[in-house]
Design an enzyme around this catalytic site. Structure first.
Site, PDB file in Angstrom:
ATOM      1  N   TYR A   1      -2.327  11.126  -3.772  1.00 36.61           N
ATOM      2  CA  TYR A   1      -1.921   9.910  -3.047  1.00 36.61           C
ATOM      3  C   TYR A   1      -0.783   9.239  -3.806  1.00 36.61           C
ATOM      4  CZ  TYR A   1      -1.990   5.423  -0.652  1.00 36.61           C
ATOM      5  OH  TYR A   1      -1.630   4.305   0.058  1.00 36.61           O
TER       6      TYR A   1
ATOM      7  N   ASP B   1       3.093  10.597 -11.195  1.00 41.88           N
ATOM      8  CA  ASP B   1       2.749   9.301 -10.630  1.00 41.88           C
ATOM      9  C   ASP B   1       1.659   8.686 -11.511  1.00 41.88           C
ATOM     10  OD1 ASP B   1       1.565   7.223  -9.217  1.00 41.88           O
ATOM     11  OD2 ASP B   1       1.769   8.201  -7.270  1.00 41.88           O
TER      12      ASP B   1
ATOM     13  N   LYS C   1       0.921  -1.370 -10.217  1.00 43.78           N
ATOM     14  CA  LYS C   1      -0.364  -1.985 -10.584  1.00 43.78           C
ATOM     15  C   LYS C   1      -0.296  -2.813 -11.878  1.00 43.78           C
ATOM     16  CE  LYS C   1      -2.553   0.945  -7.503  1.00 43.78           C
ATOM     17  NZ  LYS C   1      -3.244   0.634  -6.288  1.00 43.78           N
TER      18      LYS C   1
HETATM   19  N1  PMP Z   1       0.373   6.039  -6.453  1.00 48.08           N
HETATM   20  C1  PMP Z   1      -0.942   6.038  -6.700  1.00 48.08           C
HETATM   21  C2  PMP Z   1      -1.500   7.082  -7.617  1.00 48.08           C
HETATM   22  C3  PMP Z   1      -1.774   5.079  -6.119  1.00 48.08           C
HETATM   23  O1  PMP Z   1      -3.108   5.121  -6.324  1.00 48.08           O
HETATM   24  C4  PMP Z   1      -1.192   4.096  -5.306  1.00 48.08           C
HETATM   25  C5  PMP Z   1      -2.011   2.977  -4.675  1.00 48.08           C
HETATM   26  N2  PMP Z   1      -3.349   2.985  -4.883  1.00 48.08           N
HETATM   27  C6  PMP Z   1       0.186   4.150  -5.073  1.00 48.08           C
HETATM   28  C7  PMP Z   1       0.938   5.120  -5.667  1.00 48.08           C
HETATM   29  C8  PMP Z   1       0.840   3.163  -4.156  1.00 48.08           C
HETATM   30  O2  PMP Z   1       1.000   1.946  -4.758  1.00 48.08           O
HETATM   31  P1  PMP Z   1       1.199   0.651  -3.832  1.00 48.08           P
HETATM   32  O3  PMP Z   1      -0.093   0.454  -3.106  1.00 48.08           O
HETATM   33  O4  PMP Z   1       1.525  -0.424  -4.817  1.00 48.08           O
HETATM   34  O5  PMP Z   1       2.326   0.942  -2.912  1.00 48.08           O
END
Ligand code: PMP
Length: 431
Positions: free
Chosen positions: A148, A238, A265
């Site tokens: 994700y 990521d 985050k």
């Molecule tokens: N990458 C990962 C691994 C995530 O878990 C998330 C959101 N949980 C995101 C990207 C996306 O971040 P955002 O919700 O701030 O767009």
């Protein structure tokens, strides 16, 4: 069906759900936070506790999906934000706070030589892919099933529409993605070969979060590094979530140096944020002094409000704080396994440091996204029963810890989850 309203009184949440449904489809604006019959609406948070609009108290094991690593309203973060808010929240100009946050990130993560800010992890991944494509002059992406990377349709969660609709995504976009199984080197190799000399980047989470809290193996991530090099492509890690697991991110634990890293985050101290960092020569494609540079803007990129909160958040999350948090997470995960087992609930609890996931109604232990069962009816029941016991976590079984927690909080939560598990007994007898 067990209804939250039967045990905890939540008329205020029900009323707000009705009101929201008049303006938002299903009363929702964030797919990951919705659950039936209606999500509990929160009014206030402090430390590891939140209170709903009816005054019920919960211990928060979701922490806004890992972004509130210090819990709610940490006094030092509140103070920094209040001071900055009084001096201005956003300027269309550089500010000192964005330099201070960038310096902290560059110091923590050796593979990040330069970075650019965004306002979310999704945007950070959008920029990473744009930079990788600009740098390599190629278009194709290899990603893992269950990986994700946010809500951008060019990086969907899974190859199969069965696990999430691809509606609205052009087929031409989906055709640019080559899928592999996470932690399966041979499958990764095959996907890289399939993409051939059109491969721009391999994009992976070091630990799949949404995919089920599945830690990447050093063997897999190191193979990704080698395969990207052989293919003349970039490796994008990521670490939007996993920066909380080690001062240098999980890449430092795995011993893998990516070309690009995406963050979010915790680097915003609870405010909206994202960042894309990495090798100097890749990031330099976005240097505005360069003719034909990659344009990248955002009204709130690098805003001082987020940046001051992020600085405090990172300063508080030093190596000792991370070690303590990971230790608490491990204790909680093993306690949870014990509690569920003691109540006859066959569960697979996956975890990595302060990240924990409950899997129910799976066929054996969960090792990959394909083994997960986020739609489990039993899990939905456990989630509601846990809410009744004052323990809040994601409807699909994801939990994570904050530094505002301690052993006593964990012990009480495990007792409460034990009581919640007891309510599953009638359902278990029918299975
Ligand atoms: N990458 C990962 C691994 C995530 O878990 C998330 C959101 N949980 C995101 C990207 C996306 O971040 P955002 O919700 O701030 O767009």
């Amino acid at each position: 069906m067990l209804d939250v309203a039967d045990r905890r009184e939540t008329p205020g949440s029900a009323e707000l759900a009705e009101r929201l449904r008049r303006a938002l489809p299903g009363g929702d604006t964030r797919s990951s936070t919705f659950y039936e019959p209606y999500p509990i609406a929160f009014e206030r948070g402090e430390g590891c506790r939140v209170w709903d609009v009816d005054g019920n108290e919960y211990v928060d094991f979701l922490n806004n999906f890992t972004s509130l690593v210090h819990g709610h309203a940490h006094p030092q973060i509140v103070e920094a934000v209040a001071l900055q808010a009084a001096r201005g929240t956003a300027f269309p100009a550089p500010n000192v706070a964005q330099a201070e946050l960038a310096e902290r990130i560059v110091e923590r993560v050796p593979s990040i030589e330069l970075l650019r800010y965004t306002n979310s992890g999704s945007e950070a991944n959008m920029l990473a892919i744009r930079l990788a494509r600009a740098y390599t002059g190629r278009e194709r992406i290899v990603k893992a099933d269950g990986g994700y990377h946010g809500s951008w349709e060019q990086l969907p969660l899974a190859g199969s529409p069965a696990t999430g609709s691809h509606d609205g995504t052009p087929q031409a976009v989906l055709d640019l993605i080559h899928w592999c199984e996470f932690n399966d080197v041979e499958s990764l190799r095959a996907a890289v070969e399939e993409a051939g000399d059109r491969l721009a980047a391999i994009v992976l989470e070091p630990v799949q979060l949404v995919g089920g809290v599945i830690a990447g193996t050093p063997e897999f991530l190191r193979a990704a590094r080698e395969l990207a090099d052989e293919a003349g492509a970039l490796l994008v890690l990521d670490e939007v979530v996993t920066l909380r697991l080690a001062p240098g991110g999980y890449q430092s634990v795995l011993g893998v140096r990516p070309d690009l890293t995406t963050l979010g985050k915790i680097i915003g101290g609870g405010l909206p944020v994202g960042a894309t960092g990495g090798r100097r020569e890749v990031l330099e494609a976005a240097d505005p002094r360069r003719p034909g540079h990659v344009g990248h803007s955002g009204t709130f990129n690098g805003n001082p409000l987020t940046s001051v909160a992020g600085c405090v958040s990172l300063d508080l999350l030093d190596a000792a704080a991370i070690e303590r948090l990971n230790g608490l997470g491990e204790r909680f995960a093993s306690g949870l396994r014990g509690v569920l087992e003691a109540h006859g609930v066959e569960a697979s609890v996956t975890s990595c440091g302060s990240l924990v996931q409950i899997h129910l109604e799976t066929e054996g232990p969960v090792r990959t996204f394909g083994d997960t069962n986020p739609g489990s009816a039993l899990l939905a029941r456990l989630h509601r029963a846990a809410l009744d016991e004052g323990v809040f976590f994601a409807g699909r079984g994801l939990l994570n810890l904050s530094t505002a927690m301690d052993d006593a909080v964990i012990d009480r939560a495990l007792d409460a989850l034990g009581r919640a598990a007891t309510t599953l007994q009638p359902a278990l007898e029918r299975v």
